[in-house]
Design a protein around this motif. Structure first.
Motif, PDB file in Angstrom:
ATOM      1  N   TYR A  35      29.383 -41.542   4.524  1.00  0.00           N
ATOM      2  CA  TYR A  35      29.728 -40.942   5.807  1.00  0.00           C
ATOM      3  C   TYR A  35      28.841 -41.443   6.941  1.00  0.00           C
ATOM      4  N   ALA A  36      29.424 -41.378   8.147  1.00  0.00           N
ATOM      5  CA  ALA A  36      28.657 -41.474   9.386  1.00  0.00           C
ATOM      6  C   ALA A  36      28.454 -40.051   9.895  1.00  0.00           C
ATOM      7  N   VAL A  37      27.215 -39.717  10.232  1.00  0.00           N
ATOM      8  CA  VAL A  37      26.879 -38.384  10.730  1.00  0.00           C
ATOM      9  C   VAL A  37      26.378 -38.532  12.162  1.00  0.00           C
ATOM     10  N   LYS A  38      26.971 -37.744  13.069  1.00  0.00           N
ATOM     11  CA  LYS A  38      26.599 -37.832  14.478  1.00  0.00           C
ATOM     12  C   LYS A  38      26.127 -36.473  14.970  1.00  0.00           C
ATOM     13  N   ALA A  39      25.051 -36.475  15.735  1.00  0.00           N
ATOM     14  CA  ALA A  39      24.546 -35.260  16.375  1.00  0.00           C
ATOM     15  C   ALA A  39      24.334 -35.550  17.849  1.00  0.00           C
ATOM     16  N   GLY A  40      24.846 -34.674  18.711  1.00  0.00           N
ATOM     17  CA  GLY A  40      24.706 -34.857  20.150  1.00  0.00           C
ATOM     18  C   GLY A  40      23.894 -33.748  20.775  1.00  0.00           C
ATOM     19  N   TYR A  41      23.241 -34.066  21.873  1.00  0.00           N
ATOM     20  CA  TYR A  41      22.449 -33.091  22.614  1.00  0.00           C
ATOM     21  C   TYR A  41      22.471 -33.493  24.083  1.00  0.00           C
ATOM     22  N   PRO A  42      22.234 -32.554  25.003  1.00  0.00           N
ATOM     23  CA  PRO A  42      22.319 -32.889  26.432  1.00  0.00           C
ATOM     24  C   PRO A  42      21.186 -33.815  26.863  1.00  0.00           C
ATOM     25  N   ILE A  43      21.495 -34.677  27.833  1.00  0.00           N
ATOM     26  CA  ILE A  43      20.501 -35.579  28.404  1.00  0.00           C
ATOM     27  C   ILE A  43      19.897 -34.909  29.635  1.00  0.00           C
ATOM     28  N   GLU A  44      18.590 -34.796  29.640  1.00  0.00           N
ATOM     29  CA  GLU A  44      17.908 -34.198  30.789  1.00  0.00           C
ATOM     30  C   GLU A  44      17.867 -35.189  31.958  1.00  0.00           C
ATOM     31  N   ALA A  45      17.844 -34.670  33.160  1.00  0.00           N
ATOM     32  CA  ALA A  45      17.771 -35.511  34.353  1.00  0.00           C
ATOM     33  C   ALA A  45      16.415 -36.213  34.432  1.00  0.00           C
ATOM     34  N   THR A  46      16.426 -37.432  34.961  1.00  0.00           N
ATOM     35  CA  THR A  46      15.195 -38.181  35.228  1.00  0.00           C
ATOM     36  C   THR A  46      15.238 -38.654  36.681  1.00  0.00           C
ATOM     37  N   ALA A  47      14.199 -39.378  37.070  1.00  0.00           N
ATOM     38  CA  ALA A  47      14.166 -39.900  38.443  1.00  0.00           C
ATOM     39  C   ALA A  47      15.281 -40.914  38.677  1.00  0.00           C
ATOM     40  N   ASP A  48      15.733 -41.576  37.592  1.00  0.00           N
ATOM     41  CA  ASP A  48      16.735 -42.639  37.722  1.00  0.00           C
ATOM     42  C   ASP A  48      18.141 -42.197  37.332  1.00  0.00           C
ATOM     43  N   TRP A  49      18.252 -41.135  36.521  1.00  0.00           N
ATOM     44  CA  TRP A  49      19.543 -40.752  35.970  1.00  0.00           C
ATOM     45  C   TRP A  49      19.774 -39.257  36.142  1.00  0.00           C
ATOM     46  N   PRO A  50      21.004 -38.859  36.500  1.00  0.00           N
ATOM     47  CA  PRO A  50      21.312 -37.425  36.542  1.00  0.00           C
ATOM     48  C   PRO A  50      21.442 -36.858  35.130  1.00  0.00           C
ATOM     49  N   ALA A  51      21.401 -35.548  35.016  1.00  0.00           N
ATOM     50  CA  ALA A  51      21.600 -34.897  33.716  1.00  0.00           C
ATOM     51  C   ALA A  51      23.010 -35.190  33.202  1.00  0.00           C
ATOM     52  N   GLN A  52      23.134 -35.259  31.885  1.00  0.00           N
ATOM     53  CA  GLN A  52      24.420 -35.531  31.249  1.00  0.00           C
ATOM     54  C   GLN A  52      24.664 -34.485  30.152  1.00  0.00           C
ATOM     55  N   PRO A  53      25.194 -33.326  30.497  1.00  0.00           N
ATOM     56  CA  PRO A  53      25.402 -32.293  29.481  1.00  0.00           C
ATOM     57  C   PRO A  53      26.525 -32.614  28.503  1.00  0.00           C
ATOM     58  N   TRP A  54      27.449 -33.509  28.876  1.00  0.00           N
ATOM     59  CA  TRP A  54      28.609 -33.782  28.026  1.00  0.00           C
ATOM     60  C   TRP A  54      28.233 -34.425  26.693  1.00  0.00           C
ATOM     61  N   THR A  55      27.093 -35.106  26.643  1.00  0.00           N
ATOM     62  CA  THR A  55      26.706 -35.768  25.393  1.00  0.00           C
ATOM     63  C   THR A  55      26.501 -34.768  24.262  1.00  0.00           C
ATOM     64  N   ALA A  56      26.189 -33.522  24.607  1.00  0.00           N
ATOM     65  CA  ALA A  56      26.038 -32.489  23.584  1.00  0.00           C
ATOM     66  C   ALA A  56      27.372 -32.156  22.926  1.00  0.00           C
ATOM     67  N   LEU A  57      28.469 -32.312  23.667  1.00  0.00           N
ATOM     68  CA  LEU A  57      29.793 -31.940  23.173  1.00  0.00           C
ATOM     69  C   LEU A  57      30.527 -33.103  22.502  1.00  0.00           C
ATOM     70  N   ALA A  58      30.071 -34.321  22.730  1.00  0.00           N
ATOM     71  CA  ALA A  58      30.821 -35.495  22.296  1.00  0.00           C
ATOM     72  C   ALA A  58      31.116 -35.537  20.794  1.00  0.00           C
ATOM     73  N   PRO A  59      30.166 -35.238  19.897  1.00  0.00           N
ATOM     74  CA  PRO A  59      30.509 -35.299  18.472  1.00  0.00           C
ATOM     75  C   PRO A  59      31.620 -34.340  18.066  1.00  0.00           C
ATOM     76  N   ALA A  60      31.581 -33.104  18.555  1.00  0.00           N
ATOM     77  CA  ALA A  60      32.632 -32.155  18.215  1.00  0.00           C
ATOM     78  C   ALA A  60      33.957 -32.571  18.838  1.00  0.00           C
ATOM     79  N   ARG A  61      33.910 -33.090  20.056  1.00  0.00           N
ATOM     80  CA  ARG A  61      35.155 -33.551  20.670  1.00  0.00           C
ATOM     81  C   ARG A  61      35.767 -34.683  19.856  1.00  0.00           C
ATOM     82  N   GLU A  62      34.932 -35.623  19.408  1.00  0.00           N
ATOM     83  CA  GLU A  62      35.441 -36.706  18.577  1.00  0.00           C
ATOM     84  C   GLU A  62      36.022 -36.161  17.279  1.00  0.00           C
ATOM     85  N   GLY A  63      35.340 -35.197  16.674  1.00  0.00           N
ATOM     86  CA  GLY A  63      35.864 -34.604  15.450  1.00  0.00           C
ATOM     87  C   GLY A  63      37.236 -33.993  15.658  1.00  0.00           C
ATOM     88  N   ALA A  64      37.417 -33.305  16.795  1.00  0.00           N
ATOM     89  CA  ALA A  64      38.712 -32.695  17.104  1.00  0.00           C
ATOM     90  C   ALA A  64      39.778 -33.761  17.301  1.00  0.00           C
TER      91      ALA A  64
END
Length: 273
Positions: A35-64
């Motif tokens: 198996y391939a096992v995937k775990a996602g979590y939100p990306i916190e904002a940095t000086a260069d990048w905005p926060a990315q909360p969707w990454t936390a949901l991506a594995p379950a969305r792919e599973g669906a």
């Protein structure tokens, strides 16, 4: 690895494959299979990048999405950091890895038509079920012994996805974004994946894998909006893939979606070669 996955698979061996911002992937051997096992979590904002909360949901969305596409040998759920899934592991190099000899300065190897055809067939199968992938890129084509697998369907659109796991599509890797996707993201912050945009992305994937050159020219260190502006404006490089494959890639990279062939038409053309 999330506790729920450990309980379900009881892996006998595991290998960390990817550990990047927002996503971790393992290869796991289990009494149940490989198996391939995937775990996602939100990306916190940095000086260069905005926060990315969707990454936390991506594995379950792919599973669906995979479940809607008829895959039963999988599971997905939630853990403290976000969501997870496990799905069958596909063995083999990706498209970019496989065509590495074609990109060498003294290359005597030409891109093999059968490899391109395998990628097209995998995409055509998804399109035939009414879905668009949304994130077509060389790393997502795994060239197996018997067939090519198209992986990473977290951004796919075409059917029902549970509301709690869904999120807007905000583009993908700009190297493979179609002009209309780039324009929409620049104008509104999001876009709608389409099969026509997938075809553009496939052409860009074949091009960069065969030559090492992006479809659109922009500085390597350019900010993402600058990259998207170049894509949206249609400042495309000439396709330097020899022969009829190059002409086909050039058509797939047409600026207007209606001018691009369908996956079926690309497959038919490749079969004729």
């Amino acid at each position: 690895m999330p506790a729920a996955v450990l309980d379900a698979l009881t892996p006998t061996a595991q290998r960390l494959v990817v550990n990047r911002r927002g996503s971790t992937v393992w290869e796991a051997e289990s009494p149940r299979g490989h198996y391939a096992v995937k775990a996602g979590y939100p990306i916190e904002a940095t000086a260069d990048w905005p926060a990315q909360p969707w990454t936390a949901l991506a594995p379950a969305r792919e599973g669906a999405v995979l479940h809607r596409l008829g895959l039963d040998d999988l599971a997905y759920g939630e853990w403290d950091g976000g969501t997870w899934n496990y799905q069958p592991w596909h063995e083999g190099p990706d498209l970019y890895q496989l065509w590495e000899p074609c990109r060498r300065p003294d290359a005597a190897v030409q891109p093999h038509i059968s490899v391109a055809l395998g990628c097209v067939e995998a995409l055509a199968e998804l399109h035939g079920k009414g879905w668009a992938h949304g994130d077509v890129q060389p790393a997502h084509f795994i060239i197996g012994i018997e067939r090519t697998h198209l992986i990473d369907l977290a951004l796919a659109r075409g059917g029902y996805v549970p509301t709690g796991y869904d999120f807007p599509f905000r583009g993908c890797l700009v190297h493979y974004e179609a002009p209309e996707i780039a324009r929409s993201v620049l104008a509104t912050g999001q876009a709608e994946p389409t099969q026509e945009a997938d075809i553009y992305a496939l052409g860009a994937s074949l091009l960069i894998s065969a030559t090492g050159r992006r479809a659109v020219e922009y500085p390597d260190d350019a900010p993402r909006p600058v990259q998207r502006e170049a894509v949206a404006s249609g400042r495309r490089r000439d396709v330097k893939v020899p022969g009829e494959l190059g002409a086909l890639i050039d058509t797939m990279l047409s600026h207007e979606p209606a001018d691009r062939p369908t996956a079926y038409e690309v497959g038919k053309a490749l079969n004729a070669l």
